[in-house]
Design an enzyme around this catalytic site. Structure first.
Site, PDB file in Angstrom:
ATOM      1  N   LYS A  74      39.159  35.844  41.090  1.00  0.00           N
ATOM      2  CA  LYS A  74      39.543  35.603  42.490  1.00  0.00           C
ATOM      3  C   LYS A  74      38.538  34.641  43.144  1.00  0.00           C
ATOM      4  CE  LYS A  74      42.834  38.838  42.826  1.00  0.00           C
ATOM      5  NZ  LYS A  74      43.131  38.926  41.416  1.00  0.00           N
ATOM      6  N   SER A 107      48.088  35.942  40.289  1.00  0.00           N
ATOM      7  CA  SER A 107      47.508  35.992  41.634  1.00  0.00           C
ATOM      8  C   SER A 107      46.689  34.747  41.978  1.00  0.00           C
ATOM      9  CB  SER A 107      46.638  37.238  41.810  1.00  0.00           C
ATOM     10  OG  SER A 107      45.431  37.121  41.080  1.00  0.00           O
TER      11      SER A 107
END
Length: 145
Positions: A98, A61
């Site tokens: 993230k 991701s």
């Protein structure tokens, strides 16, 4: 989603590697075929040894940020996270890596942004079990797998 497994690092008194004066991506200069300094990971990469951990990334991701499956993140828990930092978050009993997006904080939530268009942001609000566990200050990759 890119998860991260936290690894405890051990810091030695000295871990030095020789370092070249400059590494250019163009034509190499024969005059620069010597080593002039050393790199000490403790001195040059780790500012807060007692608060620094390693984490092995699992997933893709964050691949558009250059963080890939199997990379090692150097995470400093003493650094205060700010908007757009790459963080390791503990959310709902799981670690993830993230970008931090605090632009919606006044609206009652923040977002954890992936760096891969195939993944959606993670919205974090008051109902979530959430902690910014640390800030990613370096990544280490293995280019020869």
């Amino acid at each position: 989603m890119s998860n991260i497994k936290i690894l405890q690092g051990t810091f030695q008194d000295k871990l030095q590697l020789k370092i070249a004066p400059a590494i250019k991506a163009g034509f190499p200069s024969p005059a620069e075929n010597y080593l002039q300094d050393s790199l000490d990971f403790n001195r040059d990469l780790i500012k807060h040894p007692e608060a620094t951990f390693y984490g092995r990334v699992s997933g893709d991701s964050m691949m558009d940020a250059g963080i890939n499956d199997g990379d090692i993140a150097v995470i400093d828990r003493a650094v205060e996270a700010v908007n757009h930092d790459i963080i390791v978050a503990y959310i709902n009993e799981e670690f993830t890596i993230k970008f931090l997006d605090t632009t919606h904080k006044d609206e009652g939530y923040i977002e954890l942004m992936p760096a891969n268009k195939h993944f959606k942001p993670i919205r974090v609000d008051a109902l979530d079990e959430f902690e910014i566990w640390g800030v990613v200050v370096w990544t280490i990759k293995n280019w020869k797998r």
